[in-house]
Write a protein that holds these residues in place. Structure first.
Motif, PDB file in Angstrom:
ATOM      1  N   ALA A  23       0.833  -1.203   0.000  1.00 29.53           N
ATOM      2  CA  ALA A  23       0.000   0.000   0.000  1.00 29.53           C
ATOM      3  C   ALA A  23       0.866   1.251   0.000  1.00 29.53           C
ATOM      4  N   ILE A  24       1.922   1.236   0.792  1.00 27.82           N
ATOM      5  CA  ILE A  24       2.816   2.389   0.844  1.00 27.82           C
ATOM      6  C   ILE A  24       3.487   2.602  -0.510  1.00 27.82           C
ATOM      7  N   ILE A  25       3.970   1.521  -1.096  1.00 26.52           N
ATOM      8  CA  ILE A  25       4.612   1.629  -2.404  1.00 26.52           C
ATOM      9  C   ILE A  25       3.641   2.188  -3.436  1.00 26.52           C
ATOM     10  N   GLU A  26       2.432   1.701  -3.392  1.00 28.68           N
ATOM     11  CA  GLU A  26       1.415   2.154  -4.341  1.00 28.68           C
ATOM     12  C   GLU A  26       1.147   3.657  -4.197  1.00 28.68           C
ATOM     13  N   ALA A  27       0.922   4.074  -2.965  1.00 29.59           N
ATOM     14  CA  ALA A  27       0.641   5.498  -2.725  1.00 29.59           C
ATOM     15  C   ALA A  27       1.850   6.352  -3.089  1.00 29.59           C
ATOM     16  N   ALA A  28       3.025   5.867  -2.747  1.00 30.83           N
ATOM     17  CA  ALA A  28       4.246   6.615  -3.055  1.00 30.83           C
ATOM     18  C   ALA A  28       4.407   6.764  -4.556  1.00 30.83           C
ATOM     19  N   ARG A  29       4.163   5.708  -5.272  1.00 27.99           N
ATOM     20  CA  ARG A  29       4.278   5.761  -6.719  1.00 27.99           C
ATOM     21  C   ARG A  29       3.405   6.863  -7.292  1.00 27.99           C
ATOM     22  N   ALA A  30       2.145   6.889  -6.848  1.00 21.86           N
ATOM     23  CA  ALA A  30       1.203   7.889  -7.359  1.00 21.86           C
ATOM     24  C   ALA A  30       1.723   9.302  -7.097  1.00 21.86           C
ATOM     25  N   LEU A  31       2.224   9.531  -5.894  1.00 21.75           N
ATOM     26  CA  LEU A  31       2.677  10.874  -5.544  1.00 21.75           C
ATOM     27  C   LEU A  31       3.987  11.223  -6.233  1.00 21.75           C
ATOM     28  N   PHE A  32       4.899  10.263  -6.301  1.00 24.18           N
ATOM     29  CA  PHE A  32       6.156  10.516  -7.007  1.00 24.18           C
ATOM     30  C   PHE A  32       5.880  10.880  -8.460  1.00 24.18           C
ATOM     31  N   VAL A  33       4.918  10.218  -9.050  1.00 17.62           N
ATOM     32  CA  VAL A  33       4.581  10.511 -10.440  1.00 17.62           C
ATOM     33  C   VAL A  33       3.959  11.891 -10.561  1.00 17.62           C
ATOM     34  N   ALA A  34       3.062  12.192  -9.636  1.00 19.69           N
ATOM     35  CA  ALA A  34       2.313  13.446  -9.750  1.00 19.69           C
ATOM     36  C   ALA A  34       3.182  14.661  -9.435  1.00 19.69           C
ATOM     37  N   PHE A  49      10.777   0.776   5.551  1.00 22.61           N
ATOM     38  CA  PHE A  49      11.835   1.240   4.643  1.00 22.61           C
ATOM     39  C   PHE A  49      12.876   2.033   5.433  1.00 22.61           C
ATOM     40  N   ALA A  50      14.114   1.851   5.049  1.00 20.37           N
ATOM     41  CA  ALA A  50      15.209   2.511   5.773  1.00 20.37           C
ATOM     42  C   ALA A  50      15.067   4.028   5.717  1.00 20.37           C
ATOM     43  N   ASP A  51      14.755   4.550   4.554  1.00 20.46           N
ATOM     44  CA  ASP A  51      14.542   5.980   4.405  1.00 20.46           C
ATOM     45  C   ASP A  51      13.746   6.237   3.132  1.00 20.46           C
ATOM     46  N   LYS A  52      13.560   7.512   2.842  1.00 26.10           N
ATOM     47  CA  LYS A  52      12.722   7.871   1.709  1.00 26.10           C
ATOM     48  C   LYS A  52      13.298   7.312   0.404  1.00 26.10           C
ATOM     49  N   LYS A  53      14.595   7.346   0.301  1.00 28.07           N
ATOM     50  CA  LYS A  53      15.234   6.854  -0.914  1.00 28.07           C
ATOM     51  C   LYS A  53      15.009   5.357  -1.100  1.00 28.07           C
ATOM     52  N   ALA A  54      15.022   4.627  -0.003  1.00 30.70           N
ATOM     53  CA  ALA A  54      14.788   3.185  -0.090  1.00 30.70           C
ATOM     54  C   ALA A  54      13.370   2.900  -0.583  1.00 30.70           C
ATOM     55  N   LEU A  55      12.435   3.708  -0.133  1.00 28.10           N
ATOM     56  CA  LEU A  55      11.063   3.556  -0.638  1.00 28.10           C
ATOM     57  C   LEU A  55      11.021   3.826  -2.133  1.00 28.10           C
ATOM     58  N   PHE A  56      11.699   4.888  -2.538  1.00 25.38           N
ATOM     59  CA  PHE A  56      11.749   5.207  -3.967  1.00 25.38           C
ATOM     60  C   PHE A  56      12.357   4.042  -4.753  1.00 25.38           C
ATOM     61  N   VAL A  91       9.879   1.413  -5.364  1.00 28.13           N
ATOM     62  CA  VAL A  91       8.954   1.794  -6.430  1.00 28.13           C
ATOM     63  C   VAL A  91       9.607   1.558  -7.789  1.00 28.13           C
ATOM     64  N   ILE A  92      10.814   2.058  -7.938  1.00 32.22           N
ATOM     65  CA  ILE A  92      11.546   1.930  -9.192  1.00 32.22           C
ATOM     66  C   ILE A  92      11.753   0.457  -9.557  1.00 32.22           C
ATOM     67  N   ASP A  93      12.116  -0.304  -8.584  1.00 35.28           N
ATOM     68  CA  ASP A  93      12.410  -1.707  -8.837  1.00 35.28           C
ATOM     69  C   ASP A  93      11.175  -2.428  -9.377  1.00 35.28           C
ATOM     70  N   ARG A  94      10.057  -2.209  -8.740  1.00 34.12           N
ATOM     71  CA  ARG A  94       8.820  -2.836  -9.209  1.00 34.12           C
ATOM     72  C   ARG A  94       8.526  -2.399 -10.632  1.00 34.12           C
ATOM     73  N   LEU A 136      13.564   9.859 -15.592  1.00 30.96           N
ATOM     74  CA  LEU A 136      13.904  11.178 -15.068  1.00 30.96           C
ATOM     75  C   LEU A 136      14.337  11.128 -13.614  1.00 30.96           C
ATOM     76  N   ASP A 137      13.387  10.865 -12.732  1.00 31.66           N
ATOM     77  CA  ASP A 137      13.737  10.890 -11.316  1.00 31.66           C
ATOM     78  C   ASP A 137      14.675   9.748 -10.945  1.00 31.66           C
ATOM     79  N   GLY A 138      14.456   8.600 -11.525  1.00 32.01           N
ATOM     80  CA  GLY A 138      15.304   7.451 -11.197  1.00 32.01           C
ATOM     81  C   GLY A 138      16.794   7.755 -11.311  1.00 32.01           C
ATOM     82  N   PRO A 139      17.261   8.102 -12.482  1.00 32.88           N
ATOM     83  CA  PRO A 139      18.685   8.394 -12.631  1.00 32.88           C
ATOM     84  C   PRO A 139      19.166   9.526 -11.730  1.00 32.88           C
ATOM     85  N   ALA A 140      18.350  10.546 -11.559  1.00 32.89           N
ATOM     86  CA  ALA A 140      18.786  11.685 -10.753  1.00 32.89           C
ATOM     87  C   ALA A 140      18.874  11.315  -9.276  1.00 32.89           C
TER      88      ALA A 140
END
Lengths: 197, 197
Positions: free
Chosen positions: B20-31, B57-64, B67-70, B115-119
């Motif tokens: 659920a967290i990954i899903e919500a994070a994905r939506a917000l990261f995209v938006a 998740f260890a931190d915000k980056k780990a959550l990201f 998301v990226i991995d999935r 975009l965000d992934g590489p950066a």
DNA sequence: TTGCATACATACAGCCTGTATGTTAGTTAG
DNA sequence: CTAACTAACATACAGGCTGTATGTATGCAA
């Protein structure tokens, strides 16, 4: 007119600090990335306070934009300079590619222009920035070289985009430690094949 | 074993909230992008607190990263699936390109992966992520298709990188509103020219 | 059922951004 | 030459966010 210390016009002061801030910001953005660079760090490196920064730039993103803009301008200048000699379309493309790699070899440029730039400013704005500067050269070069193919204009335009993407990726790989020779060869071969009759 | 409300094993709970967290994070990261998405927002969307997030998740980056991995895994799955039919090398490449564009047409994928992934994660880590998943397919395909050319292995590898860069740029442009047909045509032509005898 | 680990919530410290408000030096009008 | 204005900064402050430390309740295992 008293002198002694430093008697400068407001204009000179302004230009000097603007340049100093941009310079320090560039170094830190390159070393730590945009997100992990804090404005207190930047101004500390110059010996100023954040008041100065926010007097000269609307916000942190605007400062970044100034850094990117200068960087893109320098790259474009180097490329156009290389196109100085009047060569055939094919040779001009190859020379442009080499000039691009030279330009992108300056430390930090890859990160600024190809990584943080698109992520922070967005592709749209980055496209505007280097459409204004650099990419027209490539598009014109490819158009000339592919004239015999009699493609639609938009097709050539798309090919130019794809080719510039290949340039960028090559620069990225070289920056990450790949051998320049390998990618220079691949790029040259790509160009050859694209414009061959 | 009491029931009624929600009787779940710890494992199930964990997996569910993680997803659920990954899903919500994905939506917000995209938006809004990675930087402009705050962890309070993310957990609020799920109905949890930041404690839950930092438990999983260890931190915000780990959550990201999760998301990226999935996302990368899904893209790779779609592409490999398209390669199911046993086609010739040329057709396989074209089919792979089409599958890639299909996969990248899912809203948000371009922003996340290109975009965000590489950066955020850096090119190196992103390269690892989709080298593990997707890119091997392209490299093998190109190797097969260019076998007659008798190039060195590293040359083919470089060409594969450049070609994948062209794919990415095309996806970027399509995502930004360009006509898919234009870029599909350009990509196909690029492939044709690359592997032509 | 007793005890420990897991899944969360709450609370807190530090940092950062952007803005508002001062202060000093330069510039311009009279 | 001086008074008034403006530009170039410095200082101070208000929110917001990240990461960590600590508390609590529930599942699980002996």
């Amino acid at each position: 007119m008293q002198q002694g210390k430093t008697r400068r016009s407001n204009q000179e002061r302004s230009d000097a600090t603007r340049a100093a801030i941009i310079e320090a910001a560039r170094a830190l953005f390159v070393a730590k990335g945009y997100a992990d660079t804090a404005t207190p760090e930047i101004v500390a490196a110059v010996g100023l306070t954040r008041g100065a920064l926010y007097h000269h730039f609307a916000d942190k993103k605007a400062l970044f934009r100034a850094v990117i803009d200068r960087e893109a301008r320098e790259v474009a200048a180097l490329i156009e300079q290389s196109a100085g000699e009047n060569l055939g379309p094919h040779e001009a493309l190859l020379a442009g590619a080499a000039a691009y790699f030279d330009a992108m070899a300056v430390p930090g440029r890859v990160r600024l222009l190809l990584l943080d730039g698109p992520a922070v400013l967005g592709v749209t704005e980055m496209a505007l920035i280097d459409a204004a500067h650099g990419r027209r050269t490539l598009e014109e070069g490819l158009t000339a070289a592919m004239a015999p193919h009699r493609l639609e204009e938009k097709a050539v335009k798309a090919m130019a985009f794809l080719l510039s993407a290949a340039f960028d990726r090559a620069a990225l790989e070289i920056d990450a430690g790949a051998a320049r020779a390998d990618y220079a060869y691949a790029i040259d071969r790509l160009i050859d094949r694209l414009i061959a009759p």
